[in-house]
Design a protein around this motif. Structure first.
Motif, short mmCIF file in Angstrom:
data_model
loop_
_atom_site.label_atom_id
_atom_site.label_comp_id
_atom_site.label_asym_id
_atom_site.label_seq_id
_atom_site.Cartn_x
_atom_site.Cartn_y
_atom_site.Cartn_z
N ILE A 123 0.76 -1.25 0.12
CA ILE A 123 -0.01 -0.01 0.08
C ILE A 123 1.04 1.18 -0.03
O ILE A 123 1.88 1.34 0.73
N GLU A 124 0.57 2.09 -1.00
CA GLU A 124 1.48 3.23 -1.22
C GLU A 124 0.59 4.49 -0.81
O GLU A 124 -0.92 4.33 -1.11
N HIS A 125 1.21 5.61 -0.53
CA HIS A 125 0.01 6.82 -0.24
C HIS A 125 1.28 8.15 -0.20
O HIS A 125 2.42 7.97 -0.32
N TYR A 126 0.86 9.23 -0.52
CA TYR A 126 1.54 10.50 -0.44
C TYR A 126 1.28 11.00 1.10
O TYR A 126 0.43 11.53 1.37
N PRO A 127 2.24 10.94 1.84
CA PRO A 127 2.23 11.58 3.29
C PRO A 127 1.93 13.27 3.26
O PRO A 127 2.17 14.04 2.19
N GLY A 128 0.98 13.37 4.06
CA GLY A 128 0.44 14.97 3.84
C GLY A 128 -0.73 14.92 2.97
O GLY A 128 -1.84 15.23 3.85
N MET A 129 -0.86 14.54 2.09
CA MET A 129 -1.89 14.41 1.17
C MET A 129 -2.95 13.51 1.66
O MET A 129 -4.23 13.92 1.77
N THR A 130 -2.66 12.41 2.02
CA THR A 130 -3.42 11.26 2.40
C THR A 130 -4.20 11.74 3.83
O THR A 130 -5.51 11.43 3.98
N GLU A 131 -3.48 12.23 4.61
CA GLU A 131 -4.04 12.67 6.08
C GLU A 131 -4.90 13.86 5.77
O GLU A 131 -5.99 13.82 6.44
N LYS A 132 -4.61 14.94 4.91
CA LYS A 132 -5.49 15.78 4.92
C LYS A 132 -6.82 15.47 4.12
O LYS A 132 -7.96 15.94 4.55
N ALA A 133 -6.90 14.51 3.30
CA ALA A 133 -7.92 13.76 2.35
C ALA A 133 -8.76 13.24 3.55
O ALA A 133 -10.22 13.41 3.58
N ILE A 134 -8.14 12.41 4.13
CA ILE A 134 -9.05 11.60 5.34
C ILE A 134 -9.60 12.58 6.49
O ILE A 134 -10.83 12.48 6.86
N SER A 135 -8.90 13.82 6.77
CA SER A 135 -9.37 14.50 7.85
C SER A 135 -10.55 15.37 7.35
O SER A 135 -11.48 15.46 7.94
N GLY A 136 -10.76 15.71 6.18
CA GLY A 136 -11.66 16.26 5.53
C GLY A 136 -13.01 15.45 5.51
O GLY A 136 -14.05 16.00 5.68
N ILE A 137 -13.03 14.32 5.34
CA ILE A 137 -14.18 13.39 5.38
C ILE A 137 -14.41 12.96 6.81
O ILE A 137 -15.81 12.72 7.29
N VAL A 138 -13.52 13.12 7.75
CA VAL A 138 -13.99 12.64 9.02
C VAL A 138 -14.59 13.88 9.59
O VAL A 138 -15.60 13.84 10.22
#
Length: 146
Positions: free
Chosen positions: A48-63
Motif C-alpha cells: 500500500i502506497e500513499h503520499y504523506p500529508g495529502m492522505t492525512e488531509k483527505a481523510i481529515s476532510g471526510i472525518v
C-alpha cells in the motif's frame, strides 16, 4: 478531537478500542470496524502506497464531514501502508456518538470513503506476479448512498 493516523506499524485492536472508549460518560455508543487484508487467491502480500500529508488531509476532510453530519462526539481512523500479509489489520474506524444509529452510520460512511476515495494505491503480489488493485463497482455503489 478526531484522530487520523496513517502508519506502517501494526496496531492492537483491543488497545485502540479501549483507549478510544475510555472515560466517555456522555457517549451512548462506540462503534469500531477493523479491515483485514484478505487473501484473494494465493496472494503473498499487498503493498500500500500513499503520499504523506495529502492522505492525512483527505481523510481529515471526510472525518470532519462525518463529525458534522452525525454530531459525533469523536472519531478515529487508522490506516496502514507498506507491505501487509493476508490476515493483517489494514485499517480501523471508530466513532462515538450519543446514539448508536449515528455511530453506525458514520462508521459505514467513513469505511465506504476509505475503500473508494482515500488516496491509497494497492498492489497485490501473488503466484502470477504483481497487479494493481482496481476500483470495484460495488465500492462506488456503496459510496453513492451517502
Amino acid at each position: 478531537m478526531p484522530m487520523i493516523r496513517v502508519q506502517s506499524e501494526p496496531f492492537s485492536l483491543g488497545d485502540e478500542a479501549e483507549a478510544f472508549a475510555k472515560g466517555r460518560t456522555d457517549t451512548g455508543a462506540v462503534v469500531t470496524f477493523t479491515g483485514i487484508v484478505r487473501d484473494t487467491g494465493g496472494m503473498a502480500r499487498m503493498e500500500i502506497e500513499h503520499y504523506p500529508g495529502m492522505t492525512e488531509k483527505a481523510i481529515s476532510g471526510i472525518v470532519d464531514q462525518a463529525m458534522d453530519r452525525w454530531s459525533l462526539d469523536d472519531a478515529l481512523v487508522i490506516h496502514r501502508y507498506g507491505s501487509l500479509a493476508p490476515g493483517e489489520r489494514i485499517m480501523m474506524v471508530a466513532t462515538a456518538s450519543r446514539h448508536r444509529v449515528a455511530a453506525f452510520e458514520a462508521a459505514e460512511f467513513l469505511m465506504d470513503y476509505l475503500k473508494s476515495r482515500a488516496p491509497f494505491w494497492k498492489k497485490e503480489f501473488g503466484p502470477d506476479g504483481a497487479e494493481w488493485v482496481a476500483a470495484k463497482d460495488e465500492d462506488e455503489d456503496a459510496l453513492s448512498r451517502w
